[in-house]
Design an enzyme around this catalytic site. Sequence first.
Site, mmCIF file in Angstrom:
data_model
loop_
_atom_site.group_PDB
_atom_site.id
_atom_site.type_symbol
_atom_site.label_atom_id
_atom_site.label_comp_id
_atom_site.label_asym_id
_atom_site.label_seq_id
_atom_site.Cartn_x
_atom_site.Cartn_y
_atom_site.Cartn_z
ATOM 1 N N CYS A 2 0.836 -1.204 0.000
ATOM 2 C CA CYS A 2 0.000 0.000 0.000
ATOM 3 C C CYS A 2 0.869 1.251 0.000
ATOM 4 O O CYS A 2 2.086 1.183 0.114
ATOM 5 C CB CYS A 2 -0.860 -0.012 1.254
ATOM 6 S SG CYS A 2 -1.629 -1.595 1.570
ATOM 7 N N ARG A 27 0.924 1.775 -5.909
ATOM 8 C CA ARG A 27 1.223 0.801 -4.846
ATOM 9 C C ARG A 27 -0.041 0.066 -4.392
ATOM 10 O O ARG A 27 0.010 -0.814 -3.554
ATOM 11 C CB ARG A 27 1.859 1.508 -3.645
ATOM 12 C CG ARG A 27 3.156 2.216 -3.967
ATOM 13 C CD ARG A 27 3.706 2.957 -2.762
ATOM 14 N NE ARG A 27 4.146 2.052 -1.733
ATOM 15 C CZ ARG A 27 5.344 1.468 -1.715
ATOM 16 N NH1 ARG A 27 6.172 1.693 -2.705
ATOM 17 N NH2 ARG A 27 5.691 0.651 -0.759
ATOM 18 N N TRP A 78 -3.778 -1.981 -1.188
ATOM 19 C CA TRP A 78 -3.891 -3.210 -1.971
ATOM 20 C C TRP A 78 -4.163 -4.306 -0.943
ATOM 21 O O TRP A 78 -3.320 -4.619 -0.117
ATOM 22 C CB TRP A 78 -2.609 -3.501 -2.753
ATOM 23 C CG TRP A 78 -2.808 -4.677 -3.657
ATOM 24 C CD1 TRP A 78 -3.488 -4.711 -4.840
ATOM 25 C CD2 TRP A 78 -2.420 -6.025 -3.396
ATOM 26 N NE1 TRP A 78 -3.535 -5.977 -5.349
ATOM 27 C CE2 TRP A 78 -2.879 -6.808 -4.483
ATOM 28 C CE3 TRP A 78 -1.719 -6.652 -2.378
ATOM 29 C CZ2 TRP A 78 -2.662 -8.167 -4.569
ATOM 30 C CZ3 TRP A 78 -1.500 -8.015 -2.451
ATOM 31 C CH2 TRP A 78 -1.975 -8.761 -3.533
ATOM 32 N N ASN A 102 1.170 -0.102 5.958
ATOM 33 C CA ASN A 102 1.554 -0.839 4.745
ATOM 34 C C ASN A 102 2.305 -2.077 5.201
ATOM 35 O O ASN A 102 3.239 -1.981 5.978
ATOM 36 C CB ASN A 102 2.473 0.010 3.848
ATOM 37 C CG ASN A 102 3.042 -0.808 2.700
ATOM 38 O OD1 ASN A 102 2.415 -1.783 2.276
ATOM 39 N ND2 ASN A 102 4.215 -0.449 2.220
ATOM 40 N N GLY A 103 1.846 -3.254 4.757
ATOM 41 C CA GLY A 103 2.571 -4.471 5.124
ATOM 42 C C GLY A 103 1.631 -5.542 5.618
ATOM 43 O O GLY A 103 0.458 -5.572 5.250
ATOM 44 N N GLU A 505 18.379 -18.801 -13.058
ATOM 45 C CA GLU A 505 18.087 -17.392 -13.339
ATOM 46 C C GLU A 505 19.192 -16.501 -12.797
ATOM 47 O O GLU A 505 19.626 -15.545 -13.436
ATOM 48 C CB GLU A 505 16.730 -17.011 -12.749
ATOM 49 C CG GLU A 505 16.384 -15.545 -12.747
ATOM 50 C CD GLU A 505 16.328 -14.907 -14.146
ATOM 51 O OE1 GLU A 505 16.430 -15.636 -15.152
ATOM 52 O OE2 GLU A 505 16.241 -13.656 -14.213
ATOM 53 N N LYS A 509 21.397 -13.918 -15.070
ATOM 54 C CA LYS A 509 21.492 -12.476 -14.759
ATOM 55 C C LYS A 509 22.957 -12.043 -14.697
ATOM 56 O O LYS A 509 23.324 -10.990 -15.203
ATOM 57 C CB LYS A 509 20.781 -12.194 -13.436
ATOM 58 C CG LYS A 509 19.275 -12.165 -13.556
ATOM 59 C CD LYS A 509 18.831 -10.872 -14.156
ATOM 60 C CE LYS A 509 17.477 -10.881 -14.806
ATOM 61 N NZ LYS A 509 17.262 -11.846 -15.881
ATOM 62 N N GLU A 512 24.476 -12.077 -18.308
ATOM 63 C CA GLU A 512 24.002 -11.060 -19.261
ATOM 64 C C GLU A 512 24.311 -9.641 -18.787
ATOM 65 O O GLU A 512 24.320 -8.717 -19.588
ATOM 66 C CB GLU A 512 22.515 -11.230 -19.534
ATOM 67 C CG GLU A 512 21.580 -10.981 -18.367
ATOM 68 C CD GLU A 512 20.110 -11.089 -18.784
ATOM 69 O OE1 GLU A 512 19.783 -10.793 -19.937
ATOM 70 O OE2 GLU A 512 19.297 -11.478 -17.932
ATOM 71 N N HIS A 528 28.458 -34.819 -9.336
ATOM 72 C CA HIS A 528 28.577 -35.343 -10.713
ATOM 73 C C HIS A 528 29.408 -34.410 -11.589
ATOM 74 O O HIS A 528 29.245 -34.397 -12.798
ATOM 75 C CB HIS A 528 27.183 -35.555 -11.294
ATOM 76 C CG HIS A 528 26.339 -36.473 -10.466
ATOM 77 N ND1 HIS A 528 26.500 -37.829 -10.433
ATOM 78 C CD2 HIS A 528 25.363 -36.191 -9.561
ATOM 79 C CE1 HIS A 528 25.646 -38.367 -9.587
ATOM 80 N NE2 HIS A 528 24.941 -37.402 -9.043
ATOM 81 N N LYS A 627 16.115 -6.446 -26.048
ATOM 82 C CA LYS A 627 15.007 -6.708 -25.120
ATOM 83 C C LYS A 627 14.085 -7.790 -25.685
ATOM 84 O O LYS A 627 13.519 -8.564 -24.947
ATOM 85 C CB LYS A 627 14.211 -5.420 -24.869
ATOM 86 C CG LYS A 627 13.100 -5.574 -23.842
ATOM 87 C CD LYS A 627 13.620 -6.016 -22.494
ATOM 88 C CE LYS A 627 12.521 -6.345 -21.526
ATOM 89 N NZ LYS A 627 13.025 -7.002 -20.296
HETATM 90 C C1 AGP Z 1 16.322 -12.195 -19.548
HETATM 91 O O1 AGP Z 1 16.863 -11.266 -18.645
HETATM 92 C C2 AGP Z 1 16.742 -11.909 -20.981
HETATM 93 N N1 AGP Z 1 16.399 -10.589 -21.358
HETATM 94 C C3 AGP Z 1 16.243 -12.981 -21.952
HETATM 95 O O2 AGP Z 1 16.696 -14.217 -21.496
HETATM 96 C C4 AGP Z 1 14.700 -13.059 -22.105
HETATM 97 O O3 AGP Z 1 14.129 -13.578 -20.936
HETATM 98 C C5 AGP Z 1 14.410 -13.990 -23.286
HETATM 99 O O4 AGP Z 1 14.942 -13.393 -24.452
HETATM 100 C C6 AGP Z 1 12.895 -14.223 -23.480
HETATM 101 O O5 AGP Z 1 12.268 -13.019 -23.742
HETATM 102 P P1 AGP Z 1 10.649 -12.985 -23.707
HETATM 103 O O6 AGP Z 1 10.233 -13.303 -22.311
HETATM 104 O O7 AGP Z 1 10.279 -11.610 -24.113
HETATM 105 O O8 AGP Z 1 10.160 -14.033 -24.656
#
Ligand code: AGP
Length: 632
Positions: A2, A27, A78, A102-103, A505, A509, A512, A528, A627
């Site tokens: 909130c 929020r 919320w 809030n919380g 993930e 991160k 990239e 392994h 992106k």
């Molecule tokens: C994630 O940080 C990257 N930008 C990349 O792996 C991304 O998740 C992937 O290209 C899929 O994109 P989308 O979810 O728009 O399909």
Amino acid sequence: MCGIVGYWGSKDPKQVIVDGLKRLEYRGYDSAGIAVLDQVQGQPKFRVVRAQGKLMELSRKLEQEKFSGQIGIGHTRWATHGVPSERNAHPHSIGGVTLVHNGIIENYQEIRQELAAQGSQFLSDTDSELVAHLLSHEVKQTGDLHAAVLKVWPRLIGAYAIVAVWEQQPDVMVAFKNGPPLVLGVGDGEIVVASDVQAIISTTKRVVYLNDNEVVKVKGANYEITDHQGRKLKKDIVTIDWSADLVEKAGFNHFMLKEIHEQPRAVANAMAPHVDLENQSVRLTGLGFSAQSFDEISKLDSKVDQALSFEKLKNIDRIFIIACGTSHYAGLAGKYLIEQIARIPVEVDIASEFRYREPFIPPRSLVLVISQSGETADTLAALRLAKQAGALTLSICNVRASSIDREAHGHLYMNSGPEIGVASTKAFVSTLAVLNLFALQLGKLRSQLDRDRERRFLDALLGTPAQMEAVLAYDSFFAEAAATLKAYRGILFMGRGINYPIALEGALKLKELAYMHAEGYAAGEMKHGPLALIDERMLIVMVCPSDKNYEKTLSNLEEAKARGGKIISIGTGDNSQLKNVSDHYLSLPKAEWTVNPILEAIPVQLLAYHVANALGHDVDQPRNLAKSVTVE
Ligand code: AGP
């Protein structure tokens, strides 16, 4: 999650508070309210005005309202406990004490039972009202609101930011926090307290950021900050120097960091359309299977029933989850959720592999495609292949009317708002929330989920926005640690079960953003091969919450430690076992296994962001990446 605003000064408190709430409406917006000091029959009273729905409903109610006082508090909500309604809207007023919160007060049931036993009458279904009851009891003993807060504080367990006023001290406002943010604005003869700087900057650019277990007592235009035991603290006033660019980034240096901090809201927005708070149940809406207009349906493949409905979902007997990158890792977490809750086989595949491996897609299959952009070429191709094979298809996208959104038979949305940073963050956690809800809905349709489990998992999900705000406090830890972390030869992320996708993930991160070598591994795989990687130059990040895999993951961690690995562990609560074996231990709030990944995503995102920043990389637009990968 909130929004809160408090004001003392010479301007009209009603206007300052409503303008501040407008800046915070993102929020939460299922109800709102304000309380401003007025004279009622010659006595000082904080008069409360509340409204269900968006802030404009409250503004309409306030048009004719006039208040004589210089002080007030306001709130935009919320809902987590208690349905969105005027009755449950804040502020809550009990015995002359009025507050906004809030919380989430995790021990609210215990407090409610204790108050009920003492004969307290409740005006709402919220956990927040209980704090007003506790304060109104204490303030009768202490005769001072700040002292009453210090007495009540130890009773509260959870994540909360609260601003309270008391009609016996009509020029005093007390604000305190543990988790969600609170910022103090020190103006020229006026004071603002709010959830974030955006609600303050139009009054003053001089701010003090409150830390956990700190409380500020505002008295007129003066203020004093103490710790939770009443010891005075000296805190610096920071002057906000936001350029236009920074305003666009809401004061953050990068869109990515802004979007990491927007995640509590993103998860709240992802859940909002699918939760029946009244009945504490999941009701997946807008799937679109049966709501498509006739001419759209006529374009559907003939092999797929046109009148798609829950009935059809109920009759599927296999699910394929297809995506790329971060979306693929969200899909992998979805496998654990759907298989364990809905008891149906789930196969997860990378789109670029799926589209070329001539997959066997049996009848009664659902192909679920996940894509933030909705334009990823491989994922779109996989969707088309699935439709040609006669599968029922469902998309989870962030961009409405994107190619994947338009071409799938059914539609769910991340609802996380535009994601500008190339590295996906808020879309990822929103997808995890949607997959939780999908698993619960499917579990109900397949009679695999009883009401108690449904309520338990849904309650856990509803509590995540407030818990995420507490976890975001690790921003400062990684900002300081990044200079050291960037020096490692590589980072090995590991986890078990539903936490394994977070290891993947976290590694992605780091790759990239920091262009560092990183691996994500199932912790059970260490012997392994990866164990050979470990020495003092290798940093280990172990995702190790207190779930059913905890003991086995802890022993993996001890094996890594024994070989000289440097350890960051991410666990639940105050865990001495993990502290003893780790160089750094990051504590997450206690949560169900189903939502741990939503909380765990934040530290691994912050690690990558701050290491990349320390290396001087373009965090929002990392080299070689885009992106949306709209070509193969
Ligand atoms: C994630 O940080 C990257 N930008 C990349 O792996 C991304 O998740 C992937 O290209 C899929 O994109 P989308 O979810 O728009 O399909």
